[in-house]
Scaffold this motif. Structure first.
Motif, PDB file in Angstrom:
ATOM      1  N   LEU A  20       5.999  52.524 -52.224  1.00  0.00           N
ATOM      2  CA  LEU A  20       6.439  52.327 -51.028  1.00  0.00           C
ATOM      3  C   LEU A  20       5.364  51.941 -50.169  1.00  0.00           C
ATOM      4  CD1 LEU A  20       8.382  56.102 -50.704  1.00  0.00           C
ATOM      5  CD2 LEU A  20       9.417  53.581 -51.244  1.00  0.00           C
ATOM      6  N   ILE A  21       5.886  50.876 -49.376  1.00  0.00           N
ATOM      7  CA  ILE A  21       4.567  50.116 -48.510  1.00  0.00           C
ATOM      8  C   ILE A  21       5.272  50.056 -47.185  1.00  0.00           C
ATOM      9  CG2 ILE A  21       3.583  47.526 -48.269  1.00  0.00           C
ATOM     10  CD1 ILE A  21       3.635  47.561 -51.333  1.00  0.00           C
ATOM     11  N   GLY A  22       4.616  50.260 -46.312  1.00  0.00           N
ATOM     12  CA  GLY A  22       4.554  50.329 -44.562  1.00  0.00           C
ATOM     13  C   GLY A  22       3.636  49.498 -44.221  1.00  0.00           C
ATOM     14  N   PRO A  26      -2.431  48.332 -46.748  1.00  0.00           N
ATOM     15  CA  PRO A  26      -3.307  47.043 -46.820  1.00  0.00           C
ATOM     16  C   PRO A  26      -2.610  45.993 -47.340  1.00  0.00           C
ATOM     17  CG  PRO A  26      -4.170  48.563 -48.324  1.00  0.00           C
ATOM     18  CD  PRO A  26      -3.111  49.363 -47.499  1.00  0.00           C
ATOM     19  N   ALA A  27      -1.463  45.959 -48.319  1.00  0.00           N
ATOM     20  CA  ALA A  27      -0.993  44.837 -49.031  1.00  0.00           C
ATOM     21  C   ALA A  27       0.382  44.592 -48.256  1.00  0.00           C
ATOM     22  CB  ALA A  27      -0.655  45.432 -50.569  1.00  0.00           C
ATOM     23  N   TYR A  28       0.894  45.032 -47.023  1.00  0.00           N
ATOM     24  CA  TYR A  28       1.932  45.101 -46.459  1.00  0.00           C
ATOM     25  C   TYR A  28       1.995  43.318 -46.149  1.00  0.00           C
ATOM     26  CZ  TYR A  28       5.315  44.990 -42.615  1.00  0.00           C
ATOM     27  OH  TYR A  28       6.233  44.920 -41.744  1.00  0.00           O
ATOM     28  N   ASP A  29       1.007  42.537 -45.615  1.00  0.00           N
ATOM     29  CA  ASP A  29       1.424  41.274 -45.382  1.00  0.00           C
ATOM     30  C   ASP A  29       1.829  40.364 -46.678  1.00  0.00           C
ATOM     31  OD1 ASP A  29       1.240  41.479 -42.547  1.00  0.00           O
ATOM     32  OD2 ASP A  29      -0.878  41.412 -42.487  1.00  0.00           O
ATOM     33  N   ALA A  44      10.254  47.675 -41.621  1.00  0.00           N
ATOM     34  CA  ALA A  44       9.758  49.113 -41.693  1.00  0.00           C
ATOM     35  C   ALA A  44       9.336  49.754 -42.890  1.00  0.00           C
ATOM     36  CB  ALA A  44      10.721  50.131 -41.280  1.00  0.00           C
ATOM     37  N   LEU A  45       9.956  49.164 -43.887  1.00  0.00           N
ATOM     38  CA  LEU A  45       9.515  49.776 -45.259  1.00  0.00           C
ATOM     39  C   LEU A  45       9.787  49.090 -46.465  1.00  0.00           C
ATOM     40  CD1 LEU A  45       8.496  52.336 -46.816  1.00  0.00           C
ATOM     41  CD2 LEU A  45      10.820  52.761 -47.242  1.00  0.00           C
ATOM     42  N   LEU A  46       8.914  48.743 -47.291  1.00  0.00           N
ATOM     43  CA  LEU A  46       9.323  47.935 -48.657  1.00  0.00           C
ATOM     44  C   LEU A  46       9.022  48.690 -49.655  1.00  0.00           C
ATOM     45  CD1 LEU A  46       6.304  45.027 -47.466  1.00  0.00           C
ATOM     46  CD2 LEU A  46       8.766  44.406 -48.157  1.00  0.00           C
TER      47      LEU A  46
END
Length: 464
Positions: A20-22, A26-29, A44-46
């Motif tokens: 789960l990535i919000g 650090p890897a969001y972009d 909002a969430l990946l």
């Protein structure tokens, strides 16, 4: 929605095997980037899923918190439907497995698999299916919209090879769809886009091919374009099913492959694929190679998997893209004149105008068998503008070229391929189907997604 307003993901995390990535990750972009660099949305969430149960959990959680949903497979759709601002991205991009049963001649591909994965595994056994023109396109989005490709005249569309699907519904249920199980859903999945559920596994029938095929590009200067397009119209009308032929118009890139005096000048090419014995292909494709005065001829025996990647360099990840499209009948002289006129005004050296040729096996499937209409059409034309991120200030000029070209061809239009819609209005999406298909799809939406959870797409709203 701000990060502070984001509902807690603790309950979802306890029922989720993936990552789960919000926005604070650090890897969001990196993970919110998709093929079209023009799209810049902040989910909002990946929810990076590992399997169908993860997909179901993410959908249930998003609905519980009334958050919009996007579904990402290959992330190749030009409109950016695989991302949503302030919502949940059900991300299948890590689910890329493809397994071939050589005895049954089938391949089962997960929802995040790319064309390249399906091609590679299938060709290990000398088998293939229609899997698109660009190897980094997702097999899921390609198939759900119909699935055109080099082999469609020989093996039909991707949906014509589809035998079953595993689907996660809007309610988070996991079901199968095939001709025998939930056949109504199976009909809608074959052309209706991602409107009815998240397909986490596709099973396709394969046919023998290769691994070597006769294929390549023949190119001419733009002053020969009227002759080449008229030849395409006449040749493809009587060509055997084994012939795949796609025209492509653009400015010649500054590559050693092309004569230096043509660099940056308009050209036309025909990309040929012969899905049969090489020796037979040499004879059948001889008229293509003998036409006019070509400046380039790369037709040769080559691995099919290499040919499937041939066009990849023209459409890399990260560039900005915008397109509009028409389905066409035969290329009349009026249509050819319009195409050549707008080729002369092309606004970017990176833009392309592919013209795909129908017929053969794909045209012999009845329109009511799937949700893919207009199978008696002759061609699809896709007017693709492309520019580098650092030239974003020129975007309006490039879009204007696409729209002007599109408007000029509108009197000749027979609708649109749903996978080639972009910023089109609802009325345009409707044109991707026959009236009977549109009504049937909207009725089907009531049964499988009455709340229109899956609306981040070329949307088919429930019938009211």
């Amino acid at each position: 929605m701000t990060t502070l307003e984001m509902p807690t993901t603790e309950a979802l995390a306890g029922d989720f095997a993936g990552e789960l990535i919000g926005p604070d990750h650090p890897a969001y972009d990196d993970h919110r980037r998709i093929w079209n660099g023009e799209i810049d949305r902040r989910p909002a969430l990946l929810a990076r899923c590992e399997g169908a149960s993860d997909v179901a959990a993410a959908l249930r959680w998003a609905r519980a918190h009334d958050l919009p949903v996007a579904v990402r497979g290959g992330g190749h759709g030009i409109a950016g439907h695989s991302l949503v601002d302030d919502g949940v991205v059900v991300d299948l991009s890590g689910m890329r497995g493809a397994v071939v049963d050589p005895v049954a001649r089938t391949v089962s591909a997960q929802g995040g698999a790319l064309n390249a994965h399906v091609d590679r595994e299938s060709q290990a056994f000398g088998l293939a299916m229609t899997s698109g023109y660009i190897s980094h396109t997702g097999i899921g989005g390609l198939t759900l919209g119909g699935g055109i490709g080099h082999l469609m005249r020989k093996t039909g569309l991707a949906i014509d090879a589809l035998r079953s699907c595993q689907v996660v519904t809007a309610d988070g249920d996991i079901v199968r769809a095939s001709a025998d199980e939930n056949p109504d859903l199976f009909w809608g999945l074959r052309g209706g886009g991602g409107n009815f559920g998240v397909v986490t596994d596709f099973t396709f029938e394969l046919q023998p091919l290769g691994p070597t095929v006769l294929a390549g590009l023949v190119a001419w200067p733009a002053d020969q374009a009227p002759t080449v397009l008229a030849f395409l119209r006449d040749f493809i009308a009587d060509a055997p099913d084994e012939v795949g032929l796609m025209a492509n118009l653009r400015l010649a890139p500054a590559l050693p492959l092309f004569p230096e005096h043509l660099h940056g000048r308009p050209i036309i090419g025909l990309v040929a694929t012969y899905a049969g014995p090489v020796e037979e292909g040499e004879r059948v494709l001889a008229p293509v190679r003998a036409l006019g005065t070509p400046v380039l001829d790369t037709i040769a025996p080559k691995p099919y998997v290499a040919h499937q990647k041939f066009l990849d360099p023209a459409v890399p990840h990260g560039r900005h893209y915008y397109w509009k499209s028409h389905r066409l009948g035969p290329l009349t002289d009026a249509v050819i004149d319009t195409i050549c006129e707008h080729l002369a005004t092309i606004s970017s050296p990176l833009s392309t105008v592919p013209i795909f040729s129908f017929g053969g096996a794909m045209s012999r499937v009845p329109d009511d068998a799937t949700a893919f209409p207009h199978r008696d059409a002759s061609h699809d034309i896709n007017i693709v503008a492309s520019w580098l991120p650092e030239h974003a200030g020129d975007a309006d000029r490039h879009r204007a070229w696409v729209r002007g070209f599109f408007d000029a061809l509108a009197p000749h239009s027979r609708g649109v391929y749903v996978n080639f819609t972009s910023d089109d209005a609802q009325a345009r999406v409707k044109e991707a189907y026959s009236p009977e298909q549109w009504t049937r799809l909207r009725t089907l939406k009531i049964a499988w997604d009455p709340a229109n959870v899956f609306r981040g797409n070329a949307n088919i709203p429930p019938l009211k």
